[in-house]
Design a protein around this motif. Structure first.
Motif, PDB file in Angstrom:
ATOM      1  N   MET A  24      -8.856   2.930  -5.197  1.00 34.77           N
ATOM      2  CA  MET A  24      -8.234   1.747  -5.782  1.00 34.77           C
ATOM      3  C   MET A  24      -6.777   1.629  -5.351  1.00 34.77           C
ATOM      4  N   ALA A  25      -6.098   2.755  -5.185  1.00 37.71           N
ATOM      5  CA  ALA A  25      -4.728   2.723  -4.667  1.00 37.71           C
ATOM      6  C   ALA A  25      -4.713   2.162  -3.251  1.00 37.71           C
ATOM      7  N   HIS A  26      -5.683   2.587  -2.442  1.00 37.86           N
ATOM      8  CA  HIS A  26      -5.793   2.088  -1.075  1.00 37.86           C
ATOM      9  C   HIS A  26      -6.101   0.593  -1.064  1.00 37.86           C
ATOM     10  N   LEU A  27      -6.960   0.172  -1.986  1.00 37.94           N
ATOM     11  CA  LEU A  27      -7.334  -1.233  -2.055  1.00 37.94           C
ATOM     12  C   LEU A  27      -6.125  -2.121  -2.342  1.00 37.94           C
ATOM     13  N   ALA A  28      -5.168  -1.603  -3.102  1.00 33.38           N
ATOM     14  CA  ALA A  28      -3.985  -2.392  -3.456  1.00 33.38           C
ATOM     15  C   ALA A  28      -3.166  -2.791  -2.230  1.00 33.38           C
ATOM     16  N   TYR A  29      -3.402  -2.113  -1.108  1.00 28.33           N
ATOM     17  CA  TYR A  29      -2.677  -2.439   0.125  1.00 28.33           C
ATOM     18  C   TYR A  29      -3.517  -3.300   1.064  1.00 28.33           C
ATOM     19  N   GLN A  30      -4.600  -3.850   0.551  1.00 30.91           N
ATOM     20  CA  GLN A  30      -5.459  -4.715   1.363  1.00 30.91           C
ATOM     21  C   GLN A  30      -5.406  -6.125   0.770  1.00 30.91           C
ATOM     22  N   PRO A  31      -4.451  -6.959   1.164  1.00 33.47           N
ATOM     23  CA  PRO A  31      -4.277  -8.286   0.558  1.00 33.47           C
ATOM     24  C   PRO A  31      -5.553  -9.125   0.597  1.00 33.47           C
ATOM     25  N   GLY A  32      -5.835  -9.764  -0.526  1.00 33.13           N
ATOM     26  CA  GLY A  32      -6.968 -10.674  -0.581  1.00 33.13           C
ATOM     27  C   GLY A  32      -8.306 -10.019  -0.802  1.00 33.13           C
ATOM     28  N   ARG A  33      -8.328  -8.691  -0.985  1.00 34.22           N
ATOM     29  CA  ARG A  33      -9.600  -8.001  -1.169  1.00 34.22           C
ATOM     30  C   ARG A  33      -9.710  -7.469  -2.593  1.00 34.22           C
ATOM     31  N   SER A  34     -10.922  -7.469  -3.128  1.00 33.74           N
ATOM     32  CA  SER A  34     -11.139  -6.978  -4.489  1.00 33.74           C
ATOM     33  C   SER A  34     -12.193  -5.876  -4.553  1.00 33.74           C
ATOM     34  N   LEU A  63       1.180   9.928  -4.053  1.00 33.96           N
ATOM     35  CA  LEU A  63       2.508  10.344  -4.505  1.00 33.96           C
ATOM     36  C   LEU A  63       3.230   9.239  -5.274  1.00 33.96           C
ATOM     37  N   ASN A  64       3.427   8.095  -4.649  1.00 32.06           N
ATOM     38  CA  ASN A  64       4.114   6.994  -5.316  1.00 32.06           C
ATOM     39  C   ASN A  64       3.281   6.441  -6.461  1.00 32.06           C
ATOM     40  N   GLU A  65       1.996   6.287  -6.208  1.00 31.92           N
ATOM     41  CA  GLU A  65       1.125   5.680  -7.203  1.00 31.92           C
ATOM     42  C   GLU A  65       1.067   6.505  -8.483  1.00 31.92           C
ATOM     43  N   MET A  66       1.177   7.827  -8.366  1.00 36.86           N
ATOM     44  CA  MET A  66       1.169   8.681  -9.549  1.00 36.86           C
ATOM     45  C   MET A  66       2.368   8.395 -10.448  1.00 36.86           C
ATOM     46  N   GLN A  67       3.511   8.124  -9.816  1.00 36.96           N
ATOM     47  CA  GLN A  67       4.707   7.811 -10.604  1.00 36.96           C
ATOM     48  C   GLN A  67       4.641   6.398 -11.173  1.00 36.96           C
ATOM     49  N   GLN A  92       2.864   6.022 -14.448  1.00 37.57           N
ATOM     50  CA  GLN A  92       3.466   6.580 -15.655  1.00 37.57           C
ATOM     51  C   GLN A  92       4.571   5.719 -16.251  1.00 37.57           C
ATOM     52  N   PHE A  93       5.126   4.823 -15.447  1.00 37.54           N
ATOM     53  CA  PHE A  93       6.300   4.085 -15.885  1.00 37.54           C
ATOM     54  C   PHE A  93       6.138   2.594 -15.623  1.00 37.54           C
ATOM     55  N   GLU A  94       6.899   1.805 -16.366  1.00 37.92           N
ATOM     56  CA  GLU A  94       6.929   0.359 -16.167  1.00 37.92           C
ATOM     57  C   GLU A  94       7.724   0.094 -14.899  1.00 37.92           C
ATOM     58  N   VAL A  95       7.069  -0.384 -13.878  1.00 44.17           N
ATOM     59  CA  VAL A  95       7.725  -0.640 -12.599  1.00 44.17           C
ATOM     60  C   VAL A  95       7.609  -2.126 -12.295  1.00 44.17           C
ATOM     61  N   LYS A  96       8.727  -2.719 -11.946  1.00 43.38           N
ATOM     62  CA  LYS A  96       8.718  -4.144 -11.612  1.00 43.38           C
ATOM     63  C   LYS A  96       7.838  -4.378 -10.387  1.00 43.38           C
ATOM     64  N   PRO A  97       6.865  -5.271 -10.530  1.00 38.90           N
ATOM     65  CA  PRO A  97       6.015  -5.562  -9.355  1.00 38.90           C
ATOM     66  C   PRO A  97       6.870  -6.066  -8.196  1.00 38.90           C
ATOM     67  N   THR A  98       6.656  -5.522  -7.044  1.00 42.07           N
ATOM     68  CA  THR A  98       7.430  -5.928  -5.883  1.00 42.07           C
ATOM     69  C   THR A  98       6.574  -5.782  -4.638  1.00 42.07           C
ATOM     70  N   GLN A  99       6.929  -6.525  -3.642  1.00 40.08           N
ATOM     71  CA  GLN A  99       6.258  -6.358  -2.361  1.00 40.08           C
ATOM     72  C   GLN A  99       6.640  -5.001  -1.796  1.00 40.08           C
ATOM     73  N   ARG A 100       5.660  -4.299  -1.262  1.00 42.71           N
ATOM     74  CA  ARG A 100       5.948  -3.025  -0.613  1.00 42.71           C
ATOM     75  C   ARG A 100       5.579  -3.142   0.848  1.00 42.71           C
ATOM     76  N   PRO A 101       6.437  -2.623   1.733  1.00 38.43           N
ATOM     77  CA  PRO A 101       6.062  -2.649   3.149  1.00 38.43           C
ATOM     78  C   PRO A 101       4.679  -2.025   3.340  1.00 38.43           C
ATOM     79  N   MET A 102       3.774  -2.795   3.902  1.00 39.61           N
ATOM     80  CA  MET A 102       2.429  -2.300   4.156  1.00 39.61           C
ATOM     81  C   MET A 102       2.245  -2.207   5.660  1.00 39.61           C
TER      82      MET A 102
END
Length: 401
Positions: A159-169, A220-224, A227-237
């Motif tokens: 599911m973490a990997h899927l989050a980097y695939q725009p337009g896919r569910s 690594l990043n996804e684990m953090q 745990q915390f409220e993180v502002k949704p932002t575009q991430r370099p993919m």
């Protein structure tokens, strides 16, 4: 293999003199013990008379599997029936002389055989006993069946990997078993740590390696973020940019590489463009930035694209097949492939991806046949020929060696 130009004469492996009993099957455990064999350990693979399941996996030549060979080259083969009291007794004799035992059965199997750590530690207090399982040896999930694709899903990795695939569910299909290879490497490292501790204490111990936790270590990043409220932002993919005849991967991971890339695509003004000037701005406008990069890359061939990127020090690569990667001159320079032999002929396996200046790291050159070393090891354990005939499941199979 040693570090090029730095080998110190006629070297042995770091684990030379170490004896390992390998009860593992399929990938995770065998990958761990293959690493031990490549670094000098004497690995004794225990199998049934039919052999483990990987022996039937293609490519097959004369009934010999190169997939099995990739994972088991350099090991000695002993055939025993672990369901018989005599077979278990033979194993207990071998345990008395072993330094390490590796198993990846479902938790509880070795205990039913009376070969679990608590049952054998008195036989050999210095034994390092490594158990590899899907979820660990204890806990509410411990006895669930687990294969790598299941662990990929259970760990959140897919599911973490899927989050980097725009337009896919829908999550991806799984064909490459990261969890098995990664867990085998963790087991190898844990065994090394336990051996170092044994050097100081003189005592062995039980190692419990979890595939689930191994896969979680990749997020690594996804684990953090979980745990915390993180502002949704575009991430370099980082993904493919199209060329006139293929695709290229470009990784823009620093200010220098960003500036160099802008030089390559002819948009030096974007270095100061408010949309891209700062890393945070680029994150928010990543899709727009990559559209500009691809507008340039589509006008050139893959070869021209890579030449321009490499000239400016921009990390990049063509998308290659494994066959193409194996043909890379860098692989030949490193001696990354070893030619080995089994009953079907020769084939190549990958050496371990590290070299040492003071120790030999390399694959053995010949595969053992099933049961080839049974007689020799049982005789060493003090058994007569008649005893061996009683202990072995198929005496005719073990007559060699």
């Amino acid at each position: 293999m040693t570090i090029a130009g730095k080998g110190e004469g006629n070297l042995t492996g770091s684990f030379a003199g170490l004896r390992v009993l390998d009860f593992s099957t399929t990938i995770a455990g065998p990958h761990c013990t293959r690493m031990l064999a490549d670094t000098g350990a004497e690995v004794i693979k225990i199998e049934t008379a039919e052999g483990e399941t990987m022996r039937t996996r293609p490519p097959l030549r004369n009934h010999c599997s190169t997939a099995f060979g990739q994972l088991n080259i350099g090991k000695n083969s002993v055939v025993l029936d672990l369901k018989s009291p005599d077979g278990v007794e033979a194993v207990r004799r071998l345990i008395a002389s072993a330094d390490v035992l590796v198993e990846n059965f479902r938790p509880g199997v070795m205990k039913r055989l009376k070969l679990d750590y608590d049952s054998v530690r008195a036989l050999n207090p210095k034994l390092i006993y490594c158990s590899i399982s899907g979820y660990g040896q204890t806990g509410p999930s411990a006895e669930l069946p687990a294969y790598a694709p299941v662990i990929h899903a259970a760990s959140g990795y897919e599911m973490a990997h899927l989050a980097y695939q725009p337009g896919r569910s829908r999550p991806d299909y799984c064909g490459i078993y990261h969890a098995d290879v990664l867990t085998g490497v963790y087991a190898y490292g844990a065994i090394g740590a336990a051996l170092y501790q044994r050097h100081a204490t003189g005592k062995g111990q039980h190692i419990d390696v979890s595939m689930l936790e191994s896969m979680l270590s990749l997020t690594l990043n996804e684990m953090q973020w979980a745990q915390f409220e993180v502002k949704p932002t575009q991430r370099p993919m980082f993904g493919p940019i199209e060329t006139s005849d293929g695709y290229v991967m470009v990784a823009i991971a620093s200010e220098k590489t960003f500036q160099s890339l802008m030089q390559v695509i002819g948009h030096q003004e974007w270095v100061s463009d408010p949309r891209f000037a700062k890393y945070a701005d680029r994150r928010e406008n990543w899709a727009k930035l990559m559209e500009g990069v691809e507008a340039w890359s589509r006008s050139v061939s893959t070869e021209q694209c890579l030449a321009a990127l490499n000239a400016e020090g921009v990390p990049s690569s063509a998308y290659r097949t494994v066959k193409q990667a194996l043909a890379d001159p860098q692989i030949a320079h490193r001696g990354a492939l070893a030619e080995v032999e089994d009953g079907g002929g020769t084939f190549k396996v990958l050496n371990l991806p590290f070299r040492m200046s003071g120790a030999k790291v390399s694959a053995a050159r010949k595969m053992a046949t099933l049961g080839e070393h049974t007689r020799a090891y049982l005789k060493e354990a003090g058994l007569s020929d008649d005893d061996i005939a009683a202990f072995a499941e198929k005496p005719a199979t073990v007559a060699r060696g």
